[in-house]
Design a protein around this motif. Structure first.
Motif, PDB file in Angstrom:
ATOM      1  N   PRO A 317       0.778  -1.154   0.047  1.00  0.00           N
ATOM      2  CA  PRO A 317       0.057   0.054  -0.150  1.00  0.00           C
ATOM      3  C   PRO A 317       0.838   1.192  -0.004  1.00  0.00           C
ATOM      4  O   PRO A 317       1.717   1.356   0.854  1.00  0.00           O
ATOM      5  N   ASP A 318       0.354   2.066  -0.855  1.00  0.00           N
ATOM      6  CA  ASP A 318       1.053   3.384  -0.803  1.00  0.00           C
ATOM      7  C   ASP A 318       2.570   3.293  -1.391  1.00  0.00           C
ATOM      8  O   ASP A 318       3.335   4.252  -0.628  1.00  0.00           O
ATOM      9  N   ALA A 319       3.140   2.225  -1.755  1.00  0.00           N
ATOM     10  CA  ALA A 319       4.505   1.983  -1.911  1.00  0.00           C
ATOM     11  C   ALA A 319       5.226   3.227  -2.618  1.00  0.00           C
ATOM     12  O   ALA A 319       6.318   3.948  -2.373  1.00  0.00           O
ATOM     13  N   ARG A 320       4.533   3.477  -4.003  1.00  0.00           N
ATOM     14  CA  ARG A 320       5.155   4.651  -4.607  1.00  0.00           C
ATOM     15  C   ARG A 320       5.134   5.980  -4.043  1.00  0.00           C
ATOM     16  O   ARG A 320       6.177   6.843  -4.223  1.00  0.00           O
ATOM     17  N   ALA A 321       4.242   6.227  -3.358  1.00  0.00           N
ATOM     18  CA  ALA A 321       3.992   7.453  -2.689  1.00  0.00           C
ATOM     19  C   ALA A 321       5.168   7.684  -1.430  1.00  0.00           C
ATOM     20  O   ALA A 321       5.794   8.580  -1.436  1.00  0.00           O
ATOM     21  N   ARG A 322       5.311   6.567  -0.924  1.00  0.00           N
ATOM     22  CA  ARG A 322       6.299   6.577   0.085  1.00  0.00           C
ATOM     23  C   ARG A 322       7.836   6.671  -0.190  1.00  0.00           C
ATOM     24  O   ARG A 322       8.571   7.277   0.098  1.00  0.00           O
ATOM     25  N   LEU A 323       8.040   6.053  -1.354  1.00  0.00           N
ATOM     26  CA  LEU A 323       9.452   6.031  -1.857  1.00  0.00           C
ATOM     27  C   LEU A 323       9.381   7.489  -2.458  1.00  0.00           C
ATOM     28  O   LEU A 323      10.658   7.960  -2.467  1.00  0.00           O
ATOM     29  N   GLU A 324       8.614   7.968  -3.356  1.00  0.00           N
ATOM     30  CA  GLU A 324       8.925   9.368  -3.957  1.00  0.00           C
ATOM     31  C   GLU A 324       8.857  10.380  -2.809  1.00  0.00           C
ATOM     32  O   GLU A 324       9.541  11.407  -2.997  1.00  0.00           O
ATOM     33  N   SER A 325       8.201  10.200  -1.671  1.00  0.00           N
ATOM     34  CA  SER A 325       8.437  11.170  -0.590  1.00  0.00           C
ATOM     35  C   SER A 325       9.831  11.174   0.015  1.00  0.00           C
ATOM     36  O   SER A 325      10.042  12.409   0.667  1.00  0.00           O
ATOM     37  N   ALA A 326      10.519  10.086  -0.047  1.00  0.00           N
ATOM     38  CA  ALA A 326      11.960   9.966   0.123  1.00  0.00           C
ATOM     39  C   ALA A 326      12.826  10.210  -1.038  1.00  0.00           C
ATOM     40  O   ALA A 326      13.963  10.179  -1.000  1.00  0.00           O
ATOM     41  N   ASP A 327      12.317  10.996  -1.963  1.00  0.00           N
ATOM     42  CA  ASP A 327      13.014  11.319  -3.264  1.00  0.00           C
ATOM     43  C   ASP A 327      13.700  10.293  -3.982  1.00  0.00           C
ATOM     44  O   ASP A 327      14.918  10.382  -4.582  1.00  0.00           O
ATOM     45  N   ILE A 328      12.822   9.011  -3.890  1.00  0.00           N
ATOM     46  CA  ILE A 328      13.333   7.839  -4.879  1.00  0.00           C
ATOM     47  C   ILE A 328      12.263   7.634  -6.030  1.00  0.00           C
ATOM     48  O   ILE A 328      11.131   7.400  -5.826  1.00  0.00           O
ATOM     49  N   ARG A 329      12.969   7.715  -7.062  1.00  0.00           N
ATOM     50  CA  ARG A 329      12.165   7.650  -8.487  1.00  0.00           C
ATOM     51  C   ARG A 329      11.901   6.250  -9.028  1.00  0.00           C
ATOM     52  O   ARG A 329      12.785   5.590  -9.317  1.00  0.00           O
TER      53      ARG A 329
END
Length: 359
Positions: A317-329
């Motif tokens: 759940p929310d994996a992409r959002a959590r990664l992008e919030s850490a500046d991981i593209r």
């Protein structure tokens, strides 16, 4: 190019030779090579020089051509094929098009149903003239090949989740029934060792794992397939090299796979030349070990079993959002979050992604 690699590469089988990593200036956090690779510094420098000469009115057309021919030869060496069997173009679908048009009316082609559309639409449009295109789950591809089958098409590595095709079984089944084998290697070539001569056709968009500018694509064409296929996109660049290619009849095409070339995007070839050379000099076998080790470090960090691919798809759940919030593209494909690990990535990139998903 100043690439100083140890003649006895690193004793760690899970990494590329350490000097090679200095040839990229990527910011941390790019885990999205399955969407687009990052150019090595030498490719950016070559492209910048070419653009500067263009800007000043000092463009060297012969230099553009030479870069394209070096890129063609380097791609051939990477996939184990001679340069004269390599065609060059702009996209995977564009390279496939004349071979799709060459399927006989009434022929039958089998392809996975979850297949990137660049290796699906060129075949499906042939249904209008009587070609039967059968889509099946990838796990059923071998069973779907039978005496009615004219050809089979598949991606060596699937874009959606990084799964590696059961290549040996597919090829064996196709050969048993005399069917041609057409392979999209876009998500494989550059990290997975490949012998393109096992297939009748092997095409690659090079801007992902081969890290060229977008607009460079290459393909191996088996001589038997080349001989029976009409080069529908024939153009001045497909002409015989020892005659004037510019004006008037008769038709005079080269007898190599270059007759399937489309007119090259010159700047893309200028950037592709040093990028492909660098991949070749590092060695795909080293890149493979490095990339898969990083992917498995990531999987272990999430408590998941190891895999065999540089591409990982997760359903959290929310994996992409959590990664992008850490500046991981990263990217989203087929309802999951897709991460891709390549030569310029490090343990620190992996650990940052694991922390973002587990903290």
């Amino acid at each position: 190019m100043d690439l100083k690699l140890d003649p006895n590469p690193t004793t760690d089988p899970n990494s590329v030779p350490s000097p090679a990593l200095s040839h990229w200036s990527a910011e941390p956090g790019w885990l999205n090579t399955a969407s687009s690779g990052l150019p090595p510094d030498v490719a950016l420098a070559a492209l910048t020089r070419a653009q500067e000469t263009w800007h000043r009115g000092r463009t060297d057309m012969d230099g553009f051509h030479a870069a394209g021919e070096r890129a063609r030869a380097a791609f051939g060496r990477i996939v184990g094929a001679p340069a004269e069997a390599i065609m060059a173009g702009n996209t995977t679908s564009g390279l496939l098009a004349p071979f799709a048009a060459g399927l006989p009316a009434g022929g039958r082609l089998v392809v996975p149903e979850v297949e990137f559309t660049s290796n699906l639409f060129p075949w499906l449009v042939q249904e209008a003239r009587g070609v039967e295109v059968v889509t099946v789950p990838a796990s059923e591809l071998v069973a779907a090949i039978d005496e009615r089958t004219t050809a089979v098409a598949f991606s060596l590595v699937q874009s959606a989740d990084g799964s590696i095709a059961a290549e040996s079984d597919i090829v064996a089944a196709a050969r048993a029934y005399g069917a041609s084998v057409y392979v999209d290697g876009t998500q494989a070539c550059g990290w997975l060792p490949v012998d393109a001569t096992r297939y009748d056709l092997f095409v690659v968009s090079a801007y992902k794992w081969l890290m060229t500018p977008r607009g460079a694509a290459y393909g191996y064409v088996a001589p038997e397939l080349a001989a029976r296929t009409l080069p529908h996109a024939a153009n001045w660049y497909a002409g015989a090299p020892d005659v004037d290619p510019y004006y008037g009849p008769p038709l005079r095409l080269t007898d190599t796979a270059r007759r399937f070339d489309t007119s090259p995007s010159w700047f893309c070839q200028v950037g592709a030349d040093p990028a492909l050379e660098l991949v070749e000099r590092i060695g795909v076998e080293h890149i493979h070990a490095h990339d898969v080790a990083l992917a498995n470090r990531f999987l272990a960090g999430l408590g998941l079993p190891p895999g065999d691919s540089a591409i990982v798809a997760i359903d959290l759940p929310d994996a992409r959002a959590r990664l992008e919030s850490a500046d991981i593209r990263v990217s989203a494909r087929a309802g999951r979050t897709r991460l891709a690990f390549h030569v310029y990535n490090t343990d620190a990139d992996v650990d940052a992604a694991v922390t973002a998903l587990t903290s």
